[in-house]
Design an enzyme around this catalytic site. Structure first.
Site, PDB file in Angstrom:
ATOM      1  N   GLU A  86       0.829  -1.196   0.000  1.00 30.21           N
ATOM      2  CA  GLU A  86       0.000   0.000   0.000  1.00 30.21           C
ATOM      3  C   GLU A  86       0.868   1.253   0.000  1.00 30.21           C
ATOM      4  OE1 GLU A  86      -3.100  -0.232   2.866  1.00 30.21           O
ATOM      5  OE2 GLU A  86      -3.632  -2.243   2.178  1.00 30.21           O
ATOM      6  N   CYS A 124       3.340   8.405   1.171  1.00 32.29           N
ATOM      7  CA  CYS A 124       3.798   7.455   2.173  1.00 32.29           C
ATOM      8  C   CYS A 124       4.120   6.142   1.459  1.00 32.29           C
ATOM      9  CB  CYS A 124       2.716   7.271   3.248  1.00 32.29           C
ATOM     10  SG  CYS A 124       3.196   6.120   4.539  1.00 32.29           S
ATOM     11  N   CYS A 131       5.230  -7.000   7.731  1.00 33.43           N
ATOM     12  CA  CYS A 131       6.303  -6.512   8.611  1.00 33.43           C
ATOM     13  C   CYS A 131       6.575  -7.542   9.697  1.00 33.43           C
ATOM     14  CB  CYS A 131       5.889  -5.183   9.244  1.00 33.43           C
ATOM     15  SG  CYS A 131       7.209  -4.420  10.204  1.00 33.43           S
ATOM     16  N   CYS A 135       4.659  -4.393  16.368  1.00 36.95           N
ATOM     17  CA  CYS A 135       4.084  -3.270  17.116  1.00 36.95           C
ATOM     18  C   CYS A 135       2.604  -3.585  17.355  1.00 36.95           C
ATOM     19  CB  CYS A 135       4.251  -1.973  16.340  1.00 36.95           C
ATOM     20  SG  CYS A 135       5.972  -1.613  15.983  1.00 36.95           S
ATOM     21  N   CYS A 138      -0.441  -1.846  15.452  1.00 37.61           N
ATOM     22  CA  CYS A 138      -0.329  -1.682  13.998  1.00 37.61           C
ATOM     23  C   CYS A 138      -0.986  -2.834  13.247  1.00 37.61           C
ATOM     24  CB  CYS A 138       1.149  -1.588  13.636  1.00 37.61           C
ATOM     25  SG  CYS A 138       1.447  -1.571  11.870  1.00 37.61           S
ATOM     26  N   CYS A 358      -1.983   6.248   9.762  1.00 38.63           N
ATOM     27  CA  CYS A 358      -0.838   5.571  10.372  1.00 38.63           C
ATOM     28  C   CYS A 358      -1.263   4.307  11.106  1.00 38.63           C
ATOM     29  CB  CYS A 358      -0.152   6.488  11.367  1.00 38.63           C
ATOM     30  SG  CYS A 358       0.781   7.747  10.551  1.00 38.63           S
TER      31      CYS A 358
HETATM   32  S1  SF4 Z   1       4.486   0.259  13.037  1.00 42.82           S
HETATM   33 FE1  SF4 Z   1       3.781  -1.539  11.866  1.00 42.82          FE
HETATM   34  S2  SF4 Z   1       4.862  -1.416   9.910  1.00 42.82           S
HETATM   35 FE2  SF4 Z   1       5.937  -0.029  11.351  1.00 42.82          FE
HETATM   36  S3  SF4 Z   1       7.581  -1.307  12.263  1.00 42.82           S
HETATM   37 FE3  SF4 Z   1       5.800  -1.490  13.635  1.00 42.82          FE
HETATM   38  S4  SF4 Z   1       4.709  -3.330  12.898  1.00 42.82           S
HETATM   39 FE4  SF4 Z   1       6.116  -2.701  11.272  1.00 42.82          FE
END
Ligand code: SF4
Length: 369
Positions: A86, A124, A131, A135, A138, A358
């Site tokens: 994306e 962006c 990933c 986090c 996220c 975000c």
């Molecule tokens: S915020 Fe999301 S995309 Fe960014 S490093 Fe953490 S898990 Fe990965």
């Protein structure tokens, strides 16, 4: 491919190496998408390249989600295995660059092909499919890591958006943030390869680019070695007032705690007036309390770095167990930082209704239905 790689292709075909420069000029500066239209090359060479299967590898925008606020979220498909990532276009940006110390003022409006006027835009960009950094707030984390993007795929997303909005590099004011899907410093070589292409060939300014990392110390150390002519600005995704909370919200903190991250950041030679950005996602009840603001102010001050804090009110996502902070909590938090002498800015949430904000990128269509 960069100029030197294009030059090697040319020499392998018995052509002079400088033809590589001509091709780079055509595909990156003039943004020509068809080999046959590169008029600086002899017709015979164009035909030969086409018959050998060479083509300009632009990624394809396979789906566009448009927000009521003008933000566009694209599902972009590479040409290798059909996986999608994306990319987001935010006309008027999200204030993320405010207070960086390096950005100029607005320079008039431009009308894109959708007929909308914008003074400036922010793109962006994604660096990985999914990933590996978990986090907790996220949505991208939920995909896990599927693969790294190539240099061409990282740079290609940007060029596809420039093309879509008729952006003229050098005339239009465009910021670029490497804050999409993925952790750029866990795909360091391809990420920096893409930065190099975008700066040296496409002509974007590294001072209008910001890379955000969750705190990958070896990556920050490598980044510190990059020259100012190529290095984007650096943002650290802090998101918590101390190691204890950060390890909960961002488990990567157990490997590289805050002090180690800050130590690595100290190695980056900043340009005059440049600031490090600490990104801070406010999670309702978890990281948005006045005591957290006081801790963050103390932490940022102790780093001794010229720094600012970008606050982001957490954007909701399905299956993510956090709450959006109240407007009052956000304003109180920002006020507390400012009273403590820390420059603090609020990033405007863009495209929340299309899951473009975000922490919301997850290669989803099901959530839109
Ligand atoms: S915020 Fe999301 S995309 Fe960014 S490093 Fe953490 S898990 Fe990965």
């Amino acid at each position: 491919m960069n100029v030197s790689e294009l030059g090697e292709v040319m020499t392998s075909l018995g052509e002079p190496k400088w033809r590589g420069r001509q091709i780079a000029e055509a595909i990156y500066r003039q943004r020509i998408v068809d080999v046959e239209e590169i008029s600086t090359l002899p017709k015979g060479l164009r035909q030969k390249l086409t018959s050998m299967g060479w083509r300009v590898g632009r990624p394809t925008v396979v789906q566009v989600f448009t927000s009521v606020d003008g933000t566009e979220r694209y599902l972009v498909q590479g040409q290798l295995d059909g996986l999608t990532v994306e990319t987001v276009w935010m006309p008027e940006g999200d204030e993320g660059e405010t207070g960086d110390g390096l950005d100029g003022e607005s320079e008039g409006g431009t009308e894109d092909r959708t007929g909308r006027k914008w003074d400036r835009g922010t793109i962006c960009d994604s660096s990985q499919v999914g990933c590996a950094v978990s986090c907790q707030f996220c949505l991208t984390a939920k995909l896990g890591l599927q693969r790294n993007l190539t240099v061409g795929e990282i740079a290609g997303q940007v060029v596809a958006v420039l093309d879509r909005h008729g952006v003229e590099v050098g005339r239009d004011r465009v910021n670029l943030v490497y804050m999409g899907m993925g952790e750029p410093f866990l795909n360091y070589d391809n990420f920096m390869g893409a930065v190099r292409l975008l700066v040296e060939e496409v002509g974007l300014s590294p001072q209008r680019m910001t890379v955000s990392t969750s705190g990958i110390v070896p990556g920050i150390q490598r980044f510190a070695e990059e020259g100012p002519e190529i290095r984007p600005k650096l943002a650290i995704s802090l998101n918590a007032p101390n190691d204890e909370v950060r390890s909960e919200v961002m488990p990567i903190n157990r490997k590289w705690p805050i002090e180690q991250v800050v130590d690595a950041v100290r190695g980056v030679r900043l340009r005059a007036k440049e600031r490090i950005t600490f990104e801070y996602v406010l999670l309702g009840g978890v990281t948005d309390q006045p005591k957290h603001a006081a801790e963050v102010a103390g932490l940022v001050r102790r780093t001794g770095l010229p720094a600012k804090v970008n606050l982001i009110a957490w954007n909701p996502g399905p299956g993510v167990p956090y709450a959006t902070p109240s407007n009052d909590a956000v304003e109180t938090f920002r006020g507390a930082l400012r009273s403590a002498g820390i420059p603090a800015y609020l990033r405007r949430p863009r495209g929340r209704d299309i899951y473009a904000a975000c922490g919301q990128l997850k290669r989803t269509m099901e959530q839109m239905n």
